[in-house]
Enzyme design. Structure first.
Site, PDB file in Angstrom:
ATOM      1  N   TYR A  24     -10.912  -3.108   3.958  1.00  0.00           N
ATOM      2  CA  TYR A  24      -9.943  -2.736   4.973  1.00  0.00           C
ATOM      3  C   TYR A  24     -10.735  -2.400   6.228  1.00  0.00           C
ATOM      4  O   TYR A  24     -11.419  -1.382   6.288  1.00  0.00           O
ATOM      5  CB  TYR A  24      -9.174  -1.520   4.438  1.00  0.00           C
ATOM      6  CG  TYR A  24      -8.014  -1.012   5.258  1.00  0.00           C
ATOM      7  CD1 TYR A  24      -7.979  -1.105   6.634  1.00  0.00           C
ATOM      8  CD2 TYR A  24      -6.939  -0.401   4.622  1.00  0.00           C
ATOM      9  CE1 TYR A  24      -6.902  -0.622   7.359  1.00  0.00           C
ATOM     10  CE2 TYR A  24      -5.857   0.093   5.338  1.00  0.00           C
ATOM     11  CZ  TYR A  24      -5.863  -0.009   6.708  1.00  0.00           C
ATOM     12  OH  TYR A  24      -4.814   0.495   7.419  1.00  0.00           O
ATOM     13  N   GLU A  61       0.856  -1.186   0.000  1.00  0.00           N
ATOM     14  CA  GLU A  61       0.000   0.000   0.000  1.00  0.00           C
ATOM     15  C   GLU A  61       0.890   1.232   0.000  1.00  0.00           C
ATOM     16  O   GLU A  61       1.668   1.458   0.917  1.00  0.00           O
ATOM     17  CB  GLU A  61      -0.923   0.017   1.233  1.00  0.00           C
ATOM     18  CG  GLU A  61      -2.189  -0.779   1.011  1.00  0.00           C
ATOM     19  CD  GLU A  61      -3.206  -0.643   2.142  1.00  0.00           C
ATOM     20  OE1 GLU A  61      -4.195  -1.398   2.122  1.00  0.00           O
ATOM     21  OE2 GLU A  61      -3.018   0.184   3.060  1.00  0.00           O
ATOM     22  N   ASP A 108      -5.333  10.933   9.476  1.00  0.00           N
ATOM     23  CA  ASP A 108      -4.066  10.361   9.912  1.00  0.00           C
ATOM     24  C   ASP A 108      -3.537  11.005  11.180  1.00  0.00           C
ATOM     25  O   ASP A 108      -3.725  12.188  11.424  1.00  0.00           O
ATOM     26  CB  ASP A 108      -3.027  10.509   8.796  1.00  0.00           C
ATOM     27  CG  ASP A 108      -3.282   9.533   7.665  1.00  0.00           C
ATOM     28  OD1 ASP A 108      -3.252   8.317   7.942  1.00  0.00           O
ATOM     29  OD2 ASP A 108      -3.549   9.973   6.535  1.00  0.00           O
TER      30      ASP A 108
END
Lengths: 399, 266
Positions: free
Chosen positions: B175, B49, B60
């Site tokens: 995911y 990834e 993030d």
């Protein structure tokens, strides 16, 4: 609360708005959407909101006919919607009262906010103190340096101010950080966004809470002038004060709506915050809207003398009003805003915020070319006490 | 069969779980990105990834934020990242490459143009963090039409109706975000993940990877027992940040090998 036609159920204003967040935030936004849908129609909620606006904020704010200033132009009559007279000195408090009431109903004991100049941070800290809620305000490390007084004000009110060191260390980074806090503490925390941006339902909700400005204006103009203005002007950073005064006027097609952005050092200099005038559509902070970005889609730093306009995005409803032609967007430089600032001080005894001075500056550009029986209504969104330092510095004065 | 599907099919046959390392393209520098991808494969990575840096990485934590800033400072763009993938493909035709990033650089390039460029570069999947399924119908359709898998996040808070919606659009693998919060946050509740994955399997028929909060061989091992793939990001990015430019390839190899060994231990 008044329901507009837009946005649609998923927060779209034409191609703009929407919900562009990671899956981790979806449930929190769904919860907020459901809660707001329920309470916006709830008579008890609306009554409490109205009570707080009247007795705590000091509404209605007056509309004032700036006669000397109008005479100075020799053209249109200029009226000012005096949001500067609100508690905490700006329109920001209208929205924080609304969101804090919602937070209380959702049982959230902690509120967070992002702030640039510190006005929304102060308004959030104020209402958190009023309701006994824990308050954390995220603020770019650069902005903290520039706005020491507002940082101290927030601390006096019991809030903790967290410096944000990432990215450009300004408002946009503070918003990123507040979102990160929210996604981590979503059970206990309500995120009070300060402008008509962010993921749905924020742009709609903040607009609704701020629309009190326009609704009052319609009544007050009728009383004072016997008619509605030819044009309504407001400064646009994220665009909450502008959305607040524009929205109730949208159906009145003969009233021009003029949003005034910050041209900073000039649009051609690249150092500005004129998102709608010089940006292009993209996705940031949970919605699709105009953005100031480079050719690769990275957000670039903005500039304005007024920290409150210094933001690379803009509320998605403004993007829609621009594309649909219902509102016009123009830009005013730092110097033009400063000149209007001084003018209003001297001619009317009113010290305006530098943000609002952008709208005043555009009014002073067009008023001389208008007839004496024409009317401009300018949203004087905040007072200039917070800007003493910036203005003094520009004049070469240190305290 | 796509590279992603072939990779999972082979792993299933060997009764092994996929290891998916993540790092930001262009960090620590442009020249090391493709060598890092190869080093990760040599150390036991099954899928790479590759993070596309964005100026405002809202989902993030601090580690990946700093890494994005370094990558942007080095001049990394979406175009550069596609070029990295194409260069990697010249010598590796087997290991899937998945791009992970935010919507704006893609919209700035144009969704259709991006889908074509991704296929031409040999990219196998794309995960756009701030595109929930409702907003990604256009891009997901274009990617799928060009043989690139649209990959989606599922959160602990995702309700069944949404899981179904995601399952319809998703290709390759999904995911599962094992934590509330941003990337790089701490502590992982394995039992909670086990229960959630069992629920997901009712609706999701493609492999399920788990990421967020995997720090070492032990947590990777625990997750590999319940998921089809283990995604490890912030811990690797931290290692890239700590390592000097000269030592980064060695240090990352050691770390990926350790995690691989922990996952494969009988």
């Amino acid at each position: 609360m008044q329901m507009g036609d837009l946005p649609d159920d998923r927060g779209h204003f034409g191609p703009y708005g929407g919900v562009f967040v990671a899956e981790t935030l979806i449930e929190a936004l769904d919860e907020l959407k459901a809660a707001y849908a329920r309470y916006r129609e709830d008579p008890e909620f609306c009554a409490e909101f109205a009570y707080e606006l009247k007795h705590y904020v000091g509404r209605p704010s007056p509309v004032y006919h700036a006669r000397r200033w109008s005479e100075h132009f020799g053209g249109a009559q200029v009226y000012l919607k005096r949001e500067d007279l609100n508690h905490t000195g700006a329109h920001k408090i209208n929205n924080t009262v609304g969101q804090a009431l919602l937070a209380r109903r959702l049982g959230k004991k902690r509120v967070i906010a992002e702030t640039g100049a510190g006005q929304h941070g102060v308004a959030t800290a104020t209402i958190a103190a009023r309701y006994g809620m824990e308050c954390v305000v995220y603020m770019g490390a650069e902005d903290i340096k520039r706005q020491a007084q507002n940082v101290y004000r927030m601390k006096l009110l019991g809030a903790s101010v967290v410096p944000v060191e990432s990215g450009s260390k300004t408002l946009k980074d503070a918003l990123n950080e507040a979102m990160r806090d929210w996604v981590t503490n979503v059970d206990s925390t309500f995120y009070i966004i300060g402008t008509v941006a962010g993921p749905h339902p924020y742009p709609m909700m903040v607009r609704d809470f701020q629309s009190v400005i326009g609704r009052e204006s319609i009544e007050q103009m009728q009383e004072l002038a016997g008619c509605q203005p030819d044009a309504v002007l407001a400064c646009v950073g994220g665009g909450s004060n502008a959305m607040g005064i524009f929205h109730p006027y949208i159906p009145q097609k003969n009233v021009r709506l003029i949003g005034v952005e910050a041209a900073g050092l000039g649009l051609e200099s690249g150092k500005h915050s004129a998102t709608l005038c010089a940006g292009r559509p993209g996705v940031l902070h949970g919605n699709r809207t105009y953005l100031i970005q480079d050719d690769n889609g990275q957000i670039i730093e903005t500039h304005s003398i007024s920290a409150g306009l210094d933001y690379p995005g803009v509320g998605p409803e403004h993007a829609w009003l621009k594309d649909s032609g219902r509102a016009e967007y123009v830009a005013i430089t730092d110097d033009e805003a400063l000149a209007a600032f001084h003018n209003l001080c001297r001619l009317e005894g009113i010290i305006p915020a530098l943000e609002s001075s952008h709208a005043l500056a555009y009014a002073s550009k067009i008023a001389p070319h208008m007839k004496k029986d024409q009317i401009l209504l300018v949203n004087l969104s905040g007072r200039g006490d917070k800007d003493m330092h910036t203005v003094a510095e520009k004049s070469g004065i240190t305290f | 069969m796509s590279r992603i599907d072939a990779t999972f099919a082979a792993l299933r046959e060997q009764k092994r779980k996929a290891l998916i390392p993540f790092f930001t393209a262009g960090d620590p520098d442009l020249a090391t990105t493709v060598p890092l991808m190869h080093a990760m494969v040599a150390a036991g990575a099954d899928i790479i990834e590759l993070g596309v840096p964005f100026s405002d990485p809202m989902a993030d934590g601090p580690t990946i934020q700093r890494s994005s800033e370094r990558a942007l400072h080095n001049g990394t763009t979406l175009r550069t990242v596609l070029d990295f993938a194409a260069e990697f493909r010249k010598t590796n035709d087997r290991t899937p490459v998945v791009l992970m990033g935010y919507a704006n650089p893609i919209e700035s390039m144009g969704c259709e143009k991006f889908a074509v460029a991704a296929r031409e570069a040999g990219v196998d999947g794309v995960l756009v963090v701030d595109y929930p399924p409702e907003e990604s119908v256009l891009l997901a359709g274009l990617l799928d039409a060009h043989g690139v898998a649209p990959i989606f996040l599922i959160a602990p808070t995702t309700v069944d109706a949404r899981i179904e919606q995601i399952a319809r659009l998703a290709r390759g693998y999904v995911y599962y975000v094992s934590l509330r919060g941003v990337t790089g946050a701490a502590t992982l509740n394995v039992e909670e993940i086990r229960q959630k994955i069992a629920q997901l399997r009712v609706r999701v028929k493609i492999p399920i990877g788990v990421g967020f909060g995997i720090r070492d061989g032990k947590t990777a091992r625990a997750v590999s027992e319940i998921a089809d793939a283990v995604v490890i990001g912030s811990r690797l990015v931290e290692e890239i940040e700590k390592s000097g430019h000269g030592r980064v390839l060695d240090n990352i190899s050691v770390l990926v090998k350790d995690i691989r060994a922990a996952i494969d231990r009988q």
